[in-house]
Design a protein around this motif. Structure first.
Motif, PDB file in Angstrom:
ATOM      1  N   VAL A  42       0.679  -1.252   0.147  1.00  0.00           N
ATOM      2  CA  VAL A  42      -0.059  -0.130  -0.058  1.00  0.00           C
ATOM      3  C   VAL A  42       0.918   1.226   0.002  1.00  0.00           C
ATOM      4  O   VAL A  42       0.519   2.286  -0.715  1.00  0.00           O
ATOM      5  N   ASN A  43       1.966   1.248   0.747  1.00  0.00           N
ATOM      6  CA  ASN A  43       2.754   2.300   0.879  1.00  0.00           C
ATOM      7  C   ASN A  43       3.418   2.597  -0.661  1.00  0.00           C
ATOM      8  O   ASN A  43       3.555   3.842  -0.934  1.00  0.00           O
ATOM      9  N   SER A  44       4.009   1.633  -1.280  1.00  0.00           N
ATOM     10  CA  SER A  44       4.444   1.679  -2.537  1.00  0.00           C
ATOM     11  C   SER A  44       3.513   2.088  -3.392  1.00  0.00           C
ATOM     12  O   SER A  44       3.732   3.132  -4.419  1.00  0.00           O
ATOM     13  N   SER A  45       2.358   1.574  -3.489  1.00  0.00           N
ATOM     14  CA  SER A  45       1.065   2.327  -4.393  1.00  0.00           C
ATOM     15  C   SER A  45       0.895   3.708  -4.247  1.00  0.00           C
ATOM     16  O   SER A  45       0.967   4.799  -4.984  1.00  0.00           O
ATOM     17  N   HIS A  46       0.939   4.174  -2.752  1.00  0.00           N
ATOM     18  CA  HIS A  46       0.877   5.513  -2.465  1.00  0.00           C
ATOM     19  C   HIS A  46       2.006   6.423  -3.008  1.00  0.00           C
ATOM     20  O   HIS A  46       1.732   7.341  -3.814  1.00  0.00           O
ATOM     21  N   VAL A  47       3.122   6.093  -2.850  1.00  0.00           N
ATOM     22  CA  VAL A  47       4.340   6.862  -3.501  1.00  0.00           C
ATOM     23  C   VAL A  47       4.014   6.717  -5.130  1.00  0.00           C
ATOM     24  O   VAL A  47       4.447   7.806  -5.598  1.00  0.00           O
ATOM     25  N   VAL A  48       3.816   5.725  -5.589  1.00  0.00           N
ATOM     26  CA  VAL A  48       3.563   5.719  -7.215  1.00  0.00           C
ATOM     27  C   VAL A  48       2.632   6.655  -7.653  1.00  0.00           C
ATOM     28  O   VAL A  48       3.078   7.316  -8.466  1.00  0.00           O
ATOM     29  N   VAL A  49       1.557   6.848  -7.054  1.00  0.00           N
ATOM     30  CA  VAL A  49       0.464   7.574  -7.343  1.00  0.00           C
ATOM     31  C   VAL A  49       0.963   9.014  -7.027  1.00  0.00           C
ATOM     32  O   VAL A  49       0.647   9.851  -7.971  1.00  0.00           O
ATOM     33  N   ALA A  50       1.489   9.237  -5.982  1.00  0.00           N
ATOM     34  CA  ALA A  50       1.876  10.798  -5.540  1.00  0.00           C
ATOM     35  C   ALA A  50       2.847  11.309  -6.373  1.00  0.00           C
ATOM     36  O   ALA A  50       2.754  12.250  -6.801  1.00  0.00           O
ATOM     37  N   VAL A  51       4.009  10.233  -6.638  1.00  0.00           N
ATOM     38  CA  VAL A  51       4.960  10.979  -7.570  1.00  0.00           C
ATOM     39  C   VAL A  51       4.508  11.188  -9.011  1.00  0.00           C
ATOM     40  O   VAL A  51       4.618  12.114  -9.649  1.00  0.00           O
ATOM     41  N   GLY A  52       3.395  10.039  -9.506  1.00  0.00           N
ATOM     42  CA  GLY A  52       2.801  10.334 -10.792  1.00  0.00           C
ATOM     43  C   GLY A  52       2.091  11.540 -10.770  1.00  0.00           C
ATOM     44  O   GLY A  52       2.165  12.307 -11.771  1.00  0.00           O
ATOM     45  N   LEU A  53       1.415  12.117  -9.608  1.00  0.00           N
ATOM     46  CA  LEU A  53       0.645  13.081  -9.713  1.00  0.00           C
ATOM     47  C   LEU A  53       1.493  14.448  -9.791  1.00  0.00           C
ATOM     48  O   LEU A  53       1.195  15.464 -10.130  1.00  0.00           O
ATOM     49  N   VAL A  54       2.679  14.424  -8.987  1.00  0.00           N
ATOM     50  CA  VAL A  54       3.582  15.428  -9.005  1.00  0.00           C
ATOM     51  C   VAL A  54       4.061  15.603 -10.531  1.00  0.00           C
ATOM     52  O   VAL A  54       4.268  16.924 -11.031  1.00  0.00           O
ATOM     53  N   GLY A  55       4.426  14.406 -11.094  1.00  0.00           N
ATOM     54  CA  GLY A  55       4.596  14.511 -12.681  1.00  0.00           C
ATOM     55  C   GLY A  55       3.793  15.199 -13.549  1.00  0.00           C
ATOM     56  O   GLY A  55       4.015  15.997 -14.373  1.00  0.00           O
ATOM     57  N   VAL A  56       2.577  14.946 -13.054  1.00  0.00           N
ATOM     58  CA  VAL A  56       1.501  15.372 -13.993  1.00  0.00           C
ATOM     59  C   VAL A  56       1.096  16.825 -13.830  1.00  0.00           C
ATOM     60  O   VAL A  56       1.187  17.592 -14.587  1.00  0.00           O
ATOM     61  N   GLU A  57       1.473  17.473 -12.557  1.00  0.00           N
ATOM     62  CA  GLU A  57       1.265  18.715 -12.293  1.00  0.00           C
ATOM     63  C   GLU A  57       2.511  19.683 -12.933  1.00  0.00           C
ATOM     64  O   GLU A  57       2.485  20.644 -13.421  1.00  0.00           O
ATOM     65  N   TRP A  58       4.004  19.042 -12.962  1.00  0.00           N
ATOM     66  CA  TRP A  58       4.990  19.549 -13.557  1.00  0.00           C
ATOM     67  C   TRP A  58       4.721  19.801 -14.925  1.00  0.00           C
ATOM     68  O   TRP A  58       5.146  20.764 -15.610  1.00  0.00           O
ATOM     69  N   VAL A  59       4.012  18.677 -15.802  1.00  0.00           N
ATOM     70  CA  VAL A  59       3.941  18.795 -17.000  1.00  0.00           C
ATOM     71  C   VAL A  59       2.960  19.812 -17.416  1.00  0.00           C
ATOM     72  O   VAL A  59       2.831  20.585 -18.289  1.00  0.00           O
ATOM     73  N   MET A  60       1.989  19.855 -16.487  1.00  0.00           N
ATOM     74  CA  MET A  60       0.780  20.945 -16.764  1.00  0.00           C
ATOM     75  C   MET A  60       1.380  22.265 -16.669  1.00  0.00           C
ATOM     76  O   MET A  60       1.000  23.044 -17.194  1.00  0.00           O
ATOM     77  N   VAL A  61       2.283  22.491 -15.822  1.00  0.00           N
ATOM     78  CA  VAL A  61       3.233  24.038 -15.615  1.00  0.00           C
ATOM     79  C   VAL A  61       3.721  24.241 -16.810  1.00  0.00           C
ATOM     80  O   VAL A  61       3.798  25.177 -17.430  1.00  0.00           O
ATOM     81  N   VAL A  62       4.431  23.120 -17.360  1.00  0.00           N
ATOM     82  CA  VAL A  62       5.263  23.473 -18.444  1.00  0.00           C
ATOM     83  C   VAL A  62       4.439  23.632 -19.669  1.00  0.00           C
ATOM     84  O   VAL A  62       4.857  24.692 -20.522  1.00  0.00           O
ATOM     85  N   LEU A  63       3.455  22.839 -19.778  1.00  0.00           N
ATOM     86  CA  LEU A  63       2.461  23.004 -21.255  1.00  0.00           C
ATOM     87  C   LEU A  63       1.799  24.408 -20.905  1.00  0.00           C
ATOM     88  O   LEU A  63       1.540  25.069 -21.896  1.00  0.00           O
ATOM     89  N   ALA A  64       1.465  24.948 -19.711  1.00  0.00           N
ATOM     90  CA  ALA A  64       0.869  26.056 -19.534  1.00  0.00           C
ATOM     91  C   ALA A  64       1.550  27.359 -20.161  1.00  0.00           C
ATOM     92  O   ALA A  64       1.174  28.157 -21.001  1.00  0.00           O
ATOM     93  N   PHE A  65       3.018  27.249 -19.755  1.00  0.00           N
ATOM     94  CA  PHE A  65       3.998  28.183 -20.340  1.00  0.00           C
ATOM     95  C   PHE A  65       4.271  28.062 -21.791  1.00  0.00           C
ATOM     96  O   PHE A  65       4.205  29.123 -22.438  1.00  0.00           O
ATOM     97  N   VAL A  66       4.107  26.837 -22.388  1.00  0.00           N
ATOM     98  CA  VAL A  66       4.178  26.618 -23.915  1.00  0.00           C
ATOM     99  C   VAL A  66       3.028  27.186 -24.419  1.00  0.00           C
ATOM    100  O   VAL A  66       3.503  27.895 -25.460  1.00  0.00           O
ATOM    101  N   ALA A  67       1.868  26.963 -23.824  1.00  0.00           N
ATOM    102  CA  ALA A  67       0.579  27.499 -24.644  1.00  0.00           C
ATOM    103  C   ALA A  67       0.492  28.963 -24.348  1.00  0.00           C
ATOM    104  O   ALA A  67       0.301  29.723 -25.567  1.00  0.00           O
ATOM    105  N   ARG A  68       0.986  29.492 -23.372  1.00  0.00           N
ATOM    106  CA  ARG A  68       0.839  30.960 -23.231  1.00  0.00           C
ATOM    107  C   ARG A  68       1.810  31.639 -24.096  1.00  0.00           C
ATOM    108  O   ARG A  68       1.618  32.752 -24.739  1.00  0.00           O
ATOM    109  N   ASN A  69       3.038  31.116 -24.259  1.00  0.00           N
ATOM    110  CA  ASN A  69       4.114  32.007 -25.140  1.00  0.00           C
ATOM    111  C   ASN A  69       4.016  31.359 -26.681  1.00  0.00           C
ATOM    112  O   ASN A  69       4.686  31.868 -27.424  1.00  0.00           O
TER     113      ASN A  69
END
Length: 188
Positions: free
Chosen positions: A35-62
């Motif tokens: 369960v802990n490993s599952s939690h870490v995997v989905v939490a890291v995945g969520l951080v990755g998704v948010e990082w991509v969202m930030v990068v894409l937001a700047f790409v689209a803005r510019n």
């Protein structure tokens, strides 16, 4: 061999006594790790998704190319619903399950409560306003779309995903450092 068997019997007897006394049941080591490993995997995945969202937001803005800008917002819309919201929900569920079924407890430590509040903030922002802004940005940048107010919504969306990413980074640091601070009993 007798010592191992005696230890197992004492452990089972202690667990039964604990359950009878109303103490919470805890996961076995293997289940806790899974369960802990599952939690870490989905939490890291969520951080990755948010990082991509930030990068894409700047790409689209510019982006100077309106087709590229529109396509980036369409990709972001897909990320919100296909990855962001499901990973956030799984992170919440696995985190609460870990807290309830391990000695950490859900309300015993301040850092766990702060992590819970931060994740709820991320979910509320994502499901509440960011998904709406991304949909609006996709509509505004579509061929023939009304681009009035586009820059304002772009900055709102950049700010929103940046807040989400910052909240997840703080939650990650709390998970790693686990600052002290047990809940104090109310004196009343």
């Amino acid at each position: 061999m007798k010592t191992v068997e005696a230890s197992r019997v004492r452990s089972e007897a202690g667990a039964k006594a604990g359950r009878a006394a109303g103490k919470p049941r805890h996961f076995s080591r293997g289940v806790r790790r899974a369960v802990n490993s599952s939690h870490v995997v989905v939490a890291v995945g969520l951080v990755g998704v948010e990082w991509v969202m930030v990068v894409l937001a700047f790409v689209a803005r510019n982006a100077d190319d309106p087709v590229l800008r529109h396509n980036v917002y369409e990709v972001m819309r897909g990320l919100v619903f296909a990855a962001g919201i499901p990973l956030a929900a799984l992170s919440l569920v696995t985190g609460v399950v870990l807290s309830l079924r391990t000695p950490w407890g859900l309300w015993r430590h301040q850092w766990i409560k702060v992590k819970l509040v931060l994740l709820i903030l991320v979910i509320a922002l994502g499901a509440g306003v960011i998904s709406t802004w991304v949909r609006e940005l996709g509509d505004k940048t579509a061929p023939g779309g009304d681009t009035s107010g586009l820059a304002v919504v772009q900055w709102y969306q950049i700010a929103g995903v940046s807040v989400q990413l910052a909240a997840l980074i703080v939650a990650t640091f709390l998970s790693v450092y686990k600052p002290s601070g047990k809940r104090r009993p109310s004196g009343g």
